[in-house]
Write a protein that holds these residues in place. Structure first.
Motif, mmCIF file in Angstrom:
data_model
loop_
_atom_site.group_PDB
_atom_site.id
_atom_site.type_symbol
_atom_site.label_atom_id
_atom_site.label_comp_id
_atom_site.label_asym_id
_atom_site.label_seq_id
_atom_site.Cartn_x
_atom_site.Cartn_y
_atom_site.Cartn_z
ATOM 1 N N ARG A 9 0.821 -1.206 0.000
ATOM 2 C CA ARG A 9 0.000 0.000 0.000
ATOM 3 C C ARG A 9 0.860 1.263 0.000
ATOM 4 O O ARG A 9 0.584 2.217 -0.721
ATOM 5 C CB ARG A 9 -0.914 -0.004 1.218
ATOM 6 N N ALA A 10 1.926 1.286 0.836
ATOM 7 C CA ALA A 10 2.774 2.470 0.932
ATOM 8 C C ALA A 10 4.126 2.081 1.502
ATOM 9 O O ALA A 10 4.272 1.045 2.167
ATOM 10 C CB ALA A 10 2.116 3.539 1.804
ATOM 11 N N LEU A 11 5.123 2.930 1.223
ATOM 12 C CA LEU A 11 6.464 2.772 1.780
ATOM 13 C C LEU A 11 6.877 4.075 2.453
ATOM 14 O O LEU A 11 6.650 5.162 1.914
ATOM 15 C CB LEU A 11 7.474 2.452 0.668
ATOM 16 N N ARG A 12 7.497 3.974 3.622
ATOM 17 C CA ARG A 12 8.041 5.125 4.321
ATOM 18 C C ARG A 12 9.499 4.841 4.644
ATOM 19 O O ARG A 12 9.973 3.717 4.490
ATOM 20 C CB ARG A 12 7.245 5.421 5.601
ATOM 21 N N ARG A 13 10.203 5.860 5.130
ATOM 22 C CA ARG A 13 11.622 5.662 5.421
ATOM 23 C C ARG A 13 12.028 6.528 6.609
ATOM 24 O O ARG A 13 11.431 7.568 6.884
ATOM 25 C CB ARG A 13 12.465 6.001 4.190
ATOM 26 N N ALA A 14 13.059 6.070 7.285
ATOM 27 C CA ALA A 14 13.605 6.806 8.426
ATOM 28 C C ALA A 14 15.076 6.455 8.575
ATOM 29 O O ALA A 14 15.500 5.333 8.252
ATOM 30 C CB ALA A 14 12.853 6.474 9.708
ATOM 31 N N TRP A 15 15.849 7.417 9.064
ATOM 32 C CA TRP A 15 17.247 7.179 9.412
ATOM 33 C C TRP A 15 17.286 6.965 10.915
ATOM 34 O O TRP A 15 16.841 7.809 11.684
ATOM 35 C CB TRP A 15 18.112 8.357 8.999
ATOM 36 N N VAL A 16 17.786 5.801 11.332
ATOM 37 C CA VAL A 16 17.742 5.378 12.735
ATOM 38 C C VAL A 16 19.158 5.338 13.289
ATOM 39 O O VAL A 16 20.027 4.652 12.735
ATOM 40 C CB VAL A 16 17.077 3.997 12.879
ATOM 41 N N GLN A 17 19.380 6.059 14.373
ATOM 42 C CA GLN A 17 20.669 6.039 15.065
ATOM 43 C C GLN A 17 20.458 5.459 16.460
ATOM 44 O O GLN A 17 19.963 6.143 17.356
ATOM 45 C CB GLN A 17 21.241 7.447 15.157
ATOM 46 N N PRO A 18 20.792 4.167 16.655
ATOM 47 C CA PRO A 18 20.634 3.557 17.978
ATOM 48 C C PRO A 18 21.657 4.124 18.963
ATOM 49 O O PRO A 18 22.672 4.722 18.570
ATOM 50 C CB PRO A 18 20.898 2.066 17.717
ATOM 51 N N SER A 19 21.412 3.908 20.238
ATOM 52 C CA SER A 19 22.379 4.337 21.253
ATOM 53 C C SER A 19 23.604 3.437 21.245
ATOM 54 O O SER A 19 24.698 3.863 21.622
ATOM 55 C CB SER A 19 21.722 4.317 22.638
ATOM 56 N N VAL A 20 23.441 2.191 20.813
ATOM 57 C CA VAL A 20 24.551 1.249 20.690
ATOM 58 C C VAL A 20 24.453 0.616 19.309
ATOM 59 O O VAL A 20 23.408 0.100 18.931
ATOM 60 C CB VAL A 20 24.500 0.157 21.778
ATOM 61 N N GLY A 21 25.513 0.663 18.532
ATOM 62 C CA GLY A 21 25.482 0.103 17.190
ATOM 63 C C GLY A 21 25.475 1.187 16.126
ATOM 64 O O GLY A 21 25.391 2.378 16.410
ATOM 65 N N GLU A 22 25.572 0.758 14.880
ATOM 66 C CA GLU A 22 25.688 1.670 13.750
ATOM 67 C C GLU A 22 24.322 2.155 13.281
ATOM 68 O O GLU A 22 23.330 1.436 13.394
ATOM 69 C CB GLU A 22 26.406 0.970 12.592
ATOM 70 N N PRO A 23 24.239 3.361 12.729
ATOM 71 C CA PRO A 23 22.976 3.842 12.168
ATOM 72 C C PRO A 23 22.580 3.036 10.934
ATOM 73 O O PRO A 23 23.421 2.395 10.295
ATOM 74 C CB PRO A 23 23.271 5.300 11.814
ATOM 75 N N TYR A 24 21.310 3.078 10.598
ATOM 76 C CA TYR A 24 20.827 2.307 9.461
ATOM 77 C C TYR A 24 19.576 2.957 8.890
ATOM 78 O O TYR A 24 18.949 3.821 9.510
ATOM 79 C CB TYR A 24 20.539 0.853 9.859
ATOM 80 N N LEU A 25 19.223 2.533 7.694
ATOM 81 C CA LEU A 25 18.024 3.007 7.012
ATOM 82 C C LEU A 25 16.888 2.031 7.272
ATOM 83 O O LEU A 25 17.035 0.822 7.044
ATOM 84 C CB LEU A 25 18.289 3.107 5.504
ATOM 85 N N ALA A 26 15.758 2.520 7.747
ATOM 86 C CA ALA A 26 14.576 1.692 7.966
ATOM 87 C C ALA A 26 13.556 1.990 6.871
ATOM 88 O O ALA A 26 13.264 3.153 6.585
ATOM 89 C CB ALA A 26 13.972 1.965 9.335
ATOM 90 N N ILE A 27 13.017 0.944 6.261
ATOM 91 C CA ILE A 27 11.948 1.063 5.280
ATOM 92 C C ILE A 27 10.666 0.531 5.915
ATOM 93 O O ILE A 27 10.589 -0.633 6.306
ATOM 94 C CB ILE A 27 12.264 0.266 3.993
ATOM 95 N N GLY A 28 9.682 1.405 6.038
ATOM 96 C CA GLY A 28 8.401 1.020 6.616
ATOM 97 C C GLY A 28 7.472 0.480 5.551
ATOM 98 O O GLY A 28 7.197 1.150 4.552
ATOM 99 N N LEU A 29 6.982 -0.738 5.733
ATOM 100 C CA LEU A 29 6.122 -1.418 4.770
ATOM 101 C C LEU A 29 4.686 -1.391 5.259
ATOM 102 O O LEU A 29 4.363 -1.955 6.304
ATOM 103 C CB LEU A 29 6.569 -2.868 4.595
ATOM 104 N N GLU A 30 3.816 -0.742 4.500
ATOM 105 C CA GLU A 30 2.385 -0.758 4.799
ATOM 106 C C GLU A 30 1.719 -1.648 3.765
ATOM 107 O O GLU A 30 1.738 -1.351 2.565
ATOM 108 C CB GLU A 30 1.812 0.652 4.750
ATOM 109 N N LEU A 31 1.137 -2.758 4.201
ATOM 110 C CA LEU A 31 0.591 -3.775 3.313
ATOM 111 C C LEU A 31 -0.919 -3.878 3.472
ATOM 112 O O LEU A 31 -1.460 -3.604 4.542
ATOM 113 C CB LEU A 31 1.231 -5.134 3.604
ATOM 114 N N TYR A 32 -1.578 -4.314 2.405
ATOM 115 C CA TYR A 32 -3.010 -4.579 2.490
ATOM 116 C C TYR A 32 -3.291 -5.883 3.210
ATOM 117 O O TYR A 32 -4.337 -6.044 3.837
ATOM 118 C CB TYR A 32 -3.625 -4.632 1.092
#
Length: 316
Positions: free
Chosen positions: A179-202
């Protein structure tokens, strides 16, 4: 659906699962090291909780009984169930009612689904340590599988990833359950940052999950070298990244807005309502609110705090 991978075959963004045999004293030793901003020490404590056990304090009933209820505390509007970490700490607490011994992973899975946290050794000097429900979710699911809070979340600024996003948009149009895709840049307190892809499905049938997994694998093949990418199910009402994206990130692909055809017919699960204010992520770039809080005044009191008591673990 949640999975982490890195373009180029490097290890995932959250490291490796802990190994080794449980140490009965590990949790108490780890608790002594926890302090504000000491995120590595907090992660060590969560690992010890996952591998250890706690003594849950029952306000009513006995373990396994129909009327069993855990004690409860309210801190800054959030509910916590108190527990101690050993028979010695139980004696030191002065708790005169019943208790239940349970594994840390099991109590974490029981509490987080209704957004209750766990408060360890609230009688101790300094008030003990609180573990919010979002971190209990990590304990239950596996600390290596979910990012360590507090998280800093923002819109990704990745010019080199434009071809990756363009491929995702083109291929998402071919997978009708997306249905839709979203995105965010995530910086955890421990570990490396990464790109999150949000999946909205029917819908989330097995064929749909497999089609979406194949879509992501094809897209990751053209992602910039070394970019860590994780998928997040937008329907997951317990995932802090999904909650933040629903509140703060516009879809970069929207099937209905793009005119890529009407939604498939058939019964699909309803889209969950917007999260309550206490569950939402904060403004862009702010922390998500993990961590410890001040102890509840006067614990243990003669009466439970003014909130609905936790119904208690149902037993086995």
């Amino acid at each position: 659906m949640s999975a982490g991978s890195v373009a180029g075959g490097a290890p995932g963004p959250w490291g490796q699962a802990p190994t080794g045999r449980p140490d009965p004293g590990a949790l108490e030793r780890a608790l002594r090291e926890v302090a504000p901003e000491r995120y590595e020490a907090y992660e060590t404590m969560l690992n010890a909780l996952a591998e250890g056990r706690v003594w849950m304090l029952l306000w009513h009933g006995t373990p396994g009984s129909a009327d069993a209820q855990y004690g409860n505390m309210e801190i800054s509007g959030h509910g916590y169930a108190p527990a101690v970490t050993s028979p010695e700490q139980l004696a030191a607490s002065g708790w005169a009612r019943a208790h239940e011994v349970i594994s840390g992973r099991e109590i974490a899975a029981s509490l987080y689904r209704t957004r209750w946290g766990l408060w360890l050794n609230p009688h101790a000097p300094g008030g003990g340590v609180g573990v919010p429900w979002a971190d209990l979710r990590r304990v239950a699911a596996g600390l290596d599988r979910l990012p360590a809070g507090p998280l800093r979340l923002s819109e990704p600024q990745l010019p080199a990833a434009q071809s990756f996003f363009a491929l995702l948009e083109r291929q998402a149009a071919e997978v009708r359950a997306v249905r839709a895709l979203r995105r965010a840049w995530v910086q955890p307190s421990v570990g490396e940052p990464y790109l999150a892809i949000g999946l909205e499905l029917y819908e989330s049938s097995a064929p749909t999950v497999e089609a979406v997994r194949a879509l992501m694998q094809r897209a990751i093949a053209v992602a910039p070298e070394g970019l860590a990418v994780s998928t997040v199910a937008m329907a997951d009402e317990f995932d802090p990244v999904a909650l933040w994206m629903r509140a703060n990130a516009r879809p970069f692909y929207d099937r209905e807005a793009a005119g890529h055809g009407r939604p498939p017919t058939g019964p699909y699960p309803p889209v969950p309502p917007p999260p309550y204010a206490s569950q939402q992520g904060p403004a862009q770039g702010q922390g998500f609110g993990y961590g410890t809080h001040p102890p509840a005044p006067g614990w243990p009191g003669q009466q439970p705090p003014p909130q609905q008591p936790w119904p208690g673990y149902p037993g086995r």
